[in-house]
Design a protein around this motif. Structure first.
Motif, PDB file in Angstrom:
ATOM      1  N   MET A 118       0.827  -1.207   0.000  1.00 28.81           N
ATOM      2  CA  MET A 118       0.000   0.000   0.000  1.00 28.81           C
ATOM      3  C   MET A 118       0.865   1.262   0.000  1.00 28.81           C
ATOM      4  SD  MET A 118      -2.937  -1.153   2.742  1.00 28.81           S
ATOM      5  CE  MET A 118      -3.617   0.492   2.852  1.00 28.81           C
ATOM      6  N   LEU A 119       1.910   1.247   0.804  1.00 27.74           N
ATOM      7  CA  LEU A 119       2.796   2.411   0.860  1.00 27.74           C
ATOM      8  C   LEU A 119       3.510   2.627  -0.476  1.00 27.74           C
ATOM      9  CD1 LEU A 119       4.326   1.867   4.409  1.00 27.74           C
ATOM     10  CD2 LEU A 119       2.888   3.777   3.713  1.00 27.74           C
ATOM     11  N   LYS A 120       3.939   1.525  -1.067  1.00 26.43           N
ATOM     12  CA  LYS A 120       4.624   1.632  -2.360  1.00 26.43           C
ATOM     13  C   LYS A 120       3.692   2.189  -3.418  1.00 26.43           C
ATOM     14  CE  LYS A 120       7.076  -1.095  -5.826  1.00 26.43           C
ATOM     15  NZ  LYS A 120       7.467  -2.459  -6.255  1.00 26.43           N
ATOM     16  N   LYS A 121       2.461   1.710  -3.461  1.00 31.50           N
ATOM     17  CA  LYS A 121       1.485   2.202  -4.438  1.00 31.50           C
ATOM     18  C   LYS A 121       1.157   3.672  -4.215  1.00 31.50           C
ATOM     19  CE  LYS A 121      -0.761  -2.247  -5.340  1.00 31.50           C
ATOM     20  NZ  LYS A 121      -2.009  -3.048  -5.201  1.00 31.50           N
ATOM     21  N   ALA A 122       1.270   4.120  -2.957  1.00 35.10           N
ATOM     22  CA  ALA A 122       0.982   5.522  -2.642  1.00 35.10           C
ATOM     23  C   ALA A 122       2.146   6.443  -3.013  1.00 35.10           C
ATOM     24  CB  ALA A 122       0.660   5.665  -1.162  1.00 35.10           C
ATOM     25  N   GLY A 123       3.267   5.853  -3.428  1.00 38.55           N
ATOM     26  CA  GLY A 123       4.398   6.664  -3.860  1.00 38.55           C
ATOM     27  C   GLY A 123       5.611   6.598  -2.960  1.00 38.55           C
ATOM     28  N   CYS A 124       5.572   5.757  -1.926  1.00 36.10           N
ATOM     29  CA  CYS A 124       6.712   5.628  -1.022  1.00 36.10           C
ATOM     30  C   CYS A 124       7.930   5.119  -1.786  1.00 36.10           C
ATOM     31  CB  CYS A 124       6.370   4.665   0.125  1.00 36.10           C
ATOM     32  SG  CYS A 124       7.711   4.381   1.280  1.00 36.10           S
ATOM     33  N   GLN A 125       9.044   5.818  -1.638  1.00 44.64           N
ATOM     34  CA  GLN A 125      10.272   5.441  -2.348  1.00 44.64           C
ATOM     35  C   GLN A 125      11.345   4.880  -1.426  1.00 44.64           C
ATOM     36  OE1 GLN A 125      10.882   9.336  -4.227  1.00 44.64           O
ATOM     37  NE2 GLN A 125      10.420   8.397  -6.197  1.00 44.64           N
ATOM     38  N   LEU A 126      11.166   5.034  -0.133  1.00 39.87           N
ATOM     39  CA  LEU A 126      12.105   4.493   0.841  1.00 39.87           C
ATOM     40  C   LEU A 126      11.345   4.247   2.140  1.00 39.87           C
ATOM     41  CD1 LEU A 126      15.715   5.646   1.584  1.00 39.87           C
ATOM     42  CD2 LEU A 126      14.132   5.215   3.459  1.00 39.87           C
TER      43      LEU A 126
ATOM     44  N   ALA B  65      10.105  -4.034  -2.983  1.00 39.36           N
ATOM     45  CA  ALA B  65      11.158  -3.788  -3.959  1.00 39.36           C
ATOM     46  C   ALA B  65      11.862  -2.453  -3.738  1.00 39.36           C
ATOM     47  CB  ALA B  65      10.564  -3.834  -5.375  1.00 39.36           C
ATOM     48  N   ILE B  66      11.291  -1.578  -2.888  1.00 34.28           N
ATOM     49  CA  ILE B  66      11.906  -0.286  -2.617  1.00 34.28           C
ATOM     50  C   ILE B  66      12.968  -0.416  -1.520  1.00 34.28           C
ATOM     51  CG2 ILE B  66       9.892   1.057  -3.341  1.00 34.28           C
ATOM     52  CD1 ILE B  66       9.074   1.300  -0.425  1.00 34.28           C
ATOM     53  N   PRO B  67      13.898   0.525  -1.444  1.00 35.49           N
ATOM     54  CA  PRO B  67      14.926   0.455  -0.396  1.00 35.49           C
ATOM     55  C   PRO B  67      14.320   0.484   1.009  1.00 35.49           C
ATOM     56  CG  PRO B  67      15.541   2.052  -2.070  1.00 35.49           C
ATOM     57  CD  PRO B  67      14.125   1.659  -2.359  1.00 35.49           C
ATOM     58  N   VAL B  68      14.940  -0.268   1.915  1.00 27.30           N
ATOM     59  CA  VAL B  68      14.486  -0.339   3.309  1.00 27.30           C
ATOM     60  C   VAL B  68      15.650   0.026   4.229  1.00 27.30           C
ATOM     61  CG1 VAL B  68      13.664  -1.861   5.156  1.00 27.30           C
ATOM     62  CG2 VAL B  68      12.737  -2.082   2.837  1.00 27.30           C
ATOM     63  N   PHE B  69      15.367   0.890   5.202  1.00 24.76           N
ATOM     64  CA  PHE B  69      16.335   1.221   6.256  1.00 24.76           C
ATOM     65  C   PHE B  69      15.868   0.571   7.552  1.00 24.76           C
ATOM     66  CE2 PHE B  69      18.517   5.394   4.740  1.00 24.76           C
ATOM     67  CZ  PHE B  69      18.864   4.772   3.540  1.00 24.76           C
ATOM     68  N   ALA B  70      16.819   0.136   8.372  1.00 24.43           N
ATOM     69  CA  ALA B  70      16.509  -0.517   9.648  1.00 24.43           C
ATOM     70  C   ALA B  70      16.752   0.427  10.812  1.00 24.43           C
ATOM     71  CB  ALA B  70      17.358  -1.771   9.823  1.00 24.43           C
ATOM     72  N   ASN B  71      15.950   0.244  11.866  1.00 24.87           N
ATOM     73  CA  ASN B  71      16.105   1.014  13.098  1.00 24.87           C
ATOM     74  C   ASN B  71      15.896   0.056  14.269  1.00 24.87           C
ATOM     75  OD1 ASN B  71      15.712   2.655  15.378  1.00 24.87           O
ATOM     76  ND2 ASN B  71      14.868   4.317  14.176  1.00 24.87           N
ATOM     77  N   GLY B  72      16.841   0.065  15.221  1.00 26.45           N
ATOM     78  CA  GLY B  72      16.698  -0.773  16.409  1.00 26.45           C
ATOM     79  C   GLY B  72      17.954  -1.561  16.709  1.00 26.45           C
ATOM     80  N   ASN B  73      18.358  -1.567  17.982  1.00 26.06           N
ATOM     81  CA  ASN B  73      19.530  -2.300  18.472  1.00 26.06           C
ATOM     82  C   ASN B  73      20.844  -1.739  17.954  1.00 26.06           C
ATOM     83  OD1 ASN B  73      17.476  -3.930  19.396  1.00 26.06           O
ATOM     84  ND2 ASN B  73      17.969  -5.686  18.116  1.00 26.06           N
TER      85      ASN B  73
END
Length: 226
Positions: A1-9, A40-48
């Motif tokens: 859903m986020l990707k379809k809404a235009g999320c790029q990262l 398929a879009i880039p993912v950043f991690a947060n935690g630890n």
């Protein structure tokens, strides 16, 4: 859903909504990895993330394209440089920036509570002074006193080794919060993150939503009945 809404990262914080403040505990890199595989879009991690080595381990374990840090970076702003300087070095640098670019005093106090966290556990009186002081120079004076206390301890402990796993408390280092506990927060003796922030930063602290609301609707003087 986020990707379809235009999320790029997409940045994924590996905690459940219940894991926050003093109840945060360890983040789940497995869930971050699952999200990374699912989109398929880039993912950043947060935690630890408490050191540069954690950054490298997170990228290797999850396959993400980048890593961000909140708590770890607040306690050691040099985290992504891979070193742990003396606390007062970064505290003084931060205060110089605040003199040039002023901001609400509660923000300055909150940052210094993070930087000086371990030292303030050993000097409760200075912790109380930092919570109550009303000017930037007053805050700087408390920070300078903490620096002097550090240097006195260093001179007394020259050649000594830190006790346990915790490095000397005048070195920038992460603060590891305890994980979720059984029962309610009250029964566990744990207050909410909001309550801890209010205690540490004084009564000036407002939530971000309340600050925005105040900007949109400045308080008006109450009308006096005739």
């Amino acid at each position: 859903m986020l990707k379809k809404a235009g999320c790029q990262l997409l940045t994924v914080h590996g905690h459940t909504k219940e894991q926050k403040g003093p109840l945060s505990g360890a983040a789940s890199w497995e869930h971050i990895k699952a999200v990374r595989k699912a989109v398929a879009i880039p993912v950043f991690a947060n935690g630890n993330i408490q050191s540069l080595q954690d950054v490298e381990s997170c990228i290797q374990d999850t396959g993400v394209q980048g890593v961000i840090s909140a708590e770890g970076n607040l306690h050691n702003p040099a985290l992504f440089e891979g070193w742990s300087p003396a606390v007062w070095e970064l505290a003084e640098e931060y205060l110089d920036i605040m003199r040039e670019h002023p901001c609400p005093l509660s923000y300055v106090r909150a940052h210094l509570f993070k930087l000086w966290h371990h030292m303030l556990q050993a000097h409760q009186q200075l912790r109380e002074e930092l919570a109550k002081v009303k000017t930037l120079e007053g805050i700087a004076a408390v920070s300078q006193e903490l620096k002097m206390r550090c240097q006195e301890e260093i001179s007394r402990q020259e050649g000594a080794k830190p006790a346990g796993d915790l490095p000397f408390h005048w070195i920038c280092q992460p603060y590891v919060q305890l994980g979720p506990r059984e029962g309610s927060k009250e029964k566990a003796g744990v207050r909410s993150k909001r309550a801890l922030e209010e205690e540490e930063c004084g009564k000036e602290v407002l939530s971000k939503n309340k600050q925005k609301k105040q900007l949109r609707n400045p308080p008006t003087r109450p009308s006096t009945p005739l």
